[in-house]
Each structure stands twice: as C-alpha cells, then as structure tokens.
Design a protein around this motif. Structure first.
Motif, PDB file in Angstrom:
ATOM      1  N   VAL A  82       0.836  -1.203   0.000  1.00 18.10           N
ATOM      2  CA  VAL A  82       0.000   0.000   0.000  1.00 18.10           C
ATOM      3  C   VAL A  82       0.873   1.256   0.000  1.00 18.10           C
ATOM      4  CG1 VAL A  82      -1.673   1.333   1.339  1.00 18.10           C
ATOM      5  CG2 VAL A  82      -1.972  -1.126   1.063  1.00 18.10           C
ATOM      6  N   ILE A  83       1.863   1.298   0.875  1.00 20.09           N
ATOM      7  CA  ILE A  83       2.746   2.465   0.941  1.00 20.09           C
ATOM      8  C   ILE A  83       3.543   2.600  -0.350  1.00 20.09           C
ATOM      9  CG2 ILE A  83       4.758   3.443   2.117  1.00 20.09           C
ATOM     10  CD1 ILE A  83       3.662   2.083   4.704  1.00 20.09           C
ATOM     11  N   GLY A  84       4.164   1.502  -0.776  1.00 14.40           N
ATOM     12  CA  GLY A  84       4.937   1.518  -2.022  1.00 14.40           C
ATOM     13  C   GLY A  84       4.053   1.799  -3.219  1.00 14.40           C
ATOM     14  N   GLY A  85       2.834   1.274  -3.199  1.00 13.48           N
ATOM     15  CA  GLY A  85       1.895   1.508  -4.297  1.00 13.48           C
ATOM     16  C   GLY A  85       1.515   2.966  -4.425  1.00 13.48           C
ATOM     17  N   ALA A  86       1.302   3.617  -3.301  1.00 15.62           N
ATOM     18  CA  ALA A  86       0.994   5.045  -3.337  1.00 15.62           C
ATOM     19  C   ALA A  86       2.168   5.833  -3.931  1.00 15.62           C
ATOM     20  CB  ALA A  86       0.670   5.556  -1.940  1.00 15.62           C
ATOM     21  N   ILE A  87       3.362   5.495  -3.506  1.00 18.81           N
ATOM     22  CA  ILE A  87       4.560   6.172  -4.029  1.00 18.81           C
ATOM     23  C   ILE A  87       4.726   5.871  -5.517  1.00 18.81           C
ATOM     24  CG2 ILE A  87       7.086   6.248  -3.900  1.00 18.81           C
ATOM     25  CD1 ILE A  87       6.722   5.698  -0.842  1.00 18.81           C
ATOM     26  N   LEU A  88       4.562   4.606  -5.910  1.00 19.07           N
ATOM     27  CA  LEU A  88       4.703   4.238  -7.321  1.00 19.07           C
ATOM     28  C   LEU A  88       3.662   4.934  -8.193  1.00 19.07           C
ATOM     29  CD1 LEU A  88       5.422   0.424  -7.105  1.00 19.07           C
ATOM     30  CD2 LEU A  88       6.924   2.168  -8.057  1.00 19.07           C
ATOM     31  N   GLY A  89       2.431   5.010  -7.719  1.00 16.65           N
ATOM     32  CA  GLY A  89       1.388   5.677  -8.489  1.00 16.65           C
ATOM     33  C   GLY A  89       1.698   7.150  -8.710  1.00 16.65           C
ATOM     34  N   VAL A  90       2.151   7.822  -7.661  1.00 22.21           N
ATOM     35  CA  VAL A  90       2.504   9.238  -7.783  1.00 22.21           C
ATOM     36  C   VAL A  90       3.702   9.412  -8.713  1.00 22.21           C
ATOM     37  CG1 VAL A  90       3.379  11.227  -6.494  1.00 22.21           C
ATOM     38  CG2 VAL A  90       1.501   9.876  -5.565  1.00 22.21           C
ATOM     39  N   LEU A  91       4.707   8.569  -8.585  1.00 21.71           N
ATOM     40  CA  LEU A  91       5.871   8.643  -9.484  1.00 21.71           C
ATOM     41  C   LEU A  91       5.462   8.430 -10.937  1.00 21.71           C
ATOM     42  CD1 LEU A  91       8.708   6.760  -7.573  1.00 21.71           C
ATOM     43  CD2 LEU A  91       8.646   9.167  -8.205  1.00 21.71           C
ATOM     44  N   ALA A  92       4.564   7.468 -11.160  1.00 24.03           N
ATOM     45  CA  ALA A  92       4.107   7.196 -12.523  1.00 24.03           C
ATOM     46  C   ALA A  92       3.405   8.417 -13.113  1.00 24.03           C
ATOM     47  CB  ALA A  92       3.166   5.995 -12.531  1.00 24.03           C
ATOM     48  N   ARG A  93       2.585   9.092 -12.317  1.00 20.40           N
ATOM     49  CA  ARG A  93       1.903  10.290 -12.805  1.00 20.40           C
ATOM     50  C   ARG A  93       2.892  11.415 -13.094  1.00 20.40           C
ATOM     51  NH1 ARG A  93      -3.975  11.263 -10.335  1.00 20.40           N
ATOM     52  NH2 ARG A  93      -3.839  12.895 -11.898  1.00 20.40           N
ATOM     53  N   LEU A  94       3.947  11.493 -12.301  1.00 24.41           N
ATOM     54  CA  LEU A  94       4.971  12.515 -12.534  1.00 24.41           C
ATOM     55  C   LEU A  94       5.783  12.219 -13.793  1.00 24.41           C
ATOM     56  CD1 LEU A  94       6.286  13.123  -8.916  1.00 24.41           C
ATOM     57  CD2 LEU A  94       4.935  14.689 -10.303  1.00 24.41           C
ATOM     58  N   ILE A  95       6.025  10.948 -14.065  1.00 21.15           N
ATOM     59  CA  ILE A  95       6.824  10.555 -15.228  1.00 21.15           C
ATOM     60  C   ILE A  95       6.042  10.751 -16.524  1.00 21.15           C
ATOM     61  CG2 ILE A  95       7.867   8.563 -16.396  1.00 21.15           C
ATOM     62  CD1 ILE A  95       8.681   7.568 -13.573  1.00 21.15           C
ATOM     63  N   LEU A  96       4.745  10.439 -16.492  1.00 19.94           N
ATOM     64  CA  LEU A  96       3.931  10.559 -17.707  1.00 19.94           C
ATOM     65  C   LEU A  96       3.747  12.031 -18.086  1.00 19.94           C
ATOM     66  CD1 LEU A  96       1.105   7.949 -17.147  1.00 19.94           C
ATOM     67  CD2 LEU A  96       2.732   7.986 -19.014  1.00 19.94           C
ATOM     68  N   PRO A  97       3.918  12.346 -19.375  1.00 22.76           N
ATOM     69  CA  PRO A  97       3.694  13.738 -19.784  1.00 22.76           C
ATOM     70  C   PRO A  97       2.204  14.051 -19.834  1.00 22.76           C
ATOM     71  CG  PRO A  97       4.247  12.392 -21.682  1.00 22.76           C
ATOM     72  CD  PRO A  97       4.376  11.512 -20.467  1.00 22.76           C
ATOM     73  N   ALA A 139       0.901  -2.570  -9.426  1.00 24.60           N
ATOM     74  CA  ALA A 139       2.234  -2.563 -10.043  1.00 24.60           C
ATOM     75  C   ALA A 139       3.294  -3.060  -9.060  1.00 24.60           C
ATOM     76  CB  ALA A 139       2.577  -1.163 -10.535  1.00 24.60           C
ATOM     77  N   ALA A 140       3.176  -2.680  -7.791  1.00 21.04           N
ATOM     78  CA  ALA A 140       4.141  -3.124  -6.784  1.00 21.04           C
ATOM     79  C   ALA A 140       4.086  -4.635  -6.615  1.00 21.04           C
ATOM     80  CB  ALA A 140       3.870  -2.424  -5.452  1.00 21.04           C
ATOM     81  N   LEU A 141       2.881  -5.176  -6.524  1.00 15.45           N
ATOM     82  CA  LEU A 141       2.743  -6.620  -6.320  1.00 15.45           C
ATOM     83  C   LEU A 141       3.177  -7.414  -7.541  1.00 15.45           C
ATOM     84  CD1 LEU A 141      -0.673  -6.645  -4.417  1.00 15.45           C
ATOM     85  CD2 LEU A 141       1.610  -7.028  -3.465  1.00 15.45           C
ATOM     86  N   ILE A 142       2.698  -7.018  -8.721  1.00 16.16           N
ATOM     87  CA  ILE A 142       3.070  -7.747  -9.944  1.00 16.16           C
ATOM     88  C   ILE A 142       4.559  -7.566 -10.243  1.00 16.16           C
ATOM     89  CG2 ILE A 142       2.717  -7.899 -12.438  1.00 16.16           C
ATOM     90  CD1 ILE A 142      -0.229  -7.226 -11.929  1.00 16.16           C
TER      91      ILE A 142
END
Length: 99
Positions: A9-24, A41-44
C-alpha cells in the motif's frame, strides 16, 4: 503477510505518484485509482522480479523497483486512457452533433 500488504500500500501510493509525474500531460484519474494502480504494479512487479531471480539482492533492489515503476507508468497511462474514452463516449465532448 501483513507487513507485505502494508508495504504494498505504501509503495503503491509512491509508485502511483511517481508514474503520474513521469507521464507527460495530465492524467484524469482519481487519487484512489492512482494508488490502486501503484499497489497492483508493486505486487506484480515484485512477482516478475522474483521470477527473473532479481527480487531479493544485496542492498537496494534497483531492478525490481525499475520493473515496478514501468508497470505503474503503463497502468496509470491505461487508466487515464480508459477514463478519457469513457467520458467521451458518454456525451461529455464538445457538444456538437453530426447532422
């Protein structure tokens, strides 16, 4: 098991935010959808890294994290595409009609 889910959950929140920042551009998806995509994404990504033999290494698992970020970017992009298509198909377009 509880620790794994908590970190997902914690890593997923961070990954989701990072993904939104990376996407133009702007992704028209909710924060909840962003976190859910990040958790998935974290689990898979962790499973894929384990299958590839790079899930647990000495130090920081850079390859595992890279896999997770790539999956999160793909997931956020897909979610943004689905929500934008859903909005267009239900009449939230420009308001013009073909005659």
């Amino acid at each position: 098991m509880i620790g794994t889910l908590l970190w997902a959950v914690i890593g997923g929140a961070i990954l989701g935010v990072l993904a939104r920042l990376i996407l133009p551009g702007r992704q028209n998806i909710s924060v909840v959808a962003t976190v859910v995509v990040g958790i998935i994404a974290a689990l898979i990504g962790g499973l894929v890294a384990t299958w590839l033999g790079v899930g647990k290494t000495n130090g920081i698992d850079w390859i595992r994290h890279a896999i997770q970020i790539v999956l999160a970017v793909i997931g956020v992009w897909a979610a943004a595409e689905i929500t934008s298509r859903h909005g267009r198909s239900h009449g939230t377009g420009t308001g013009t009609t073909a005659r």
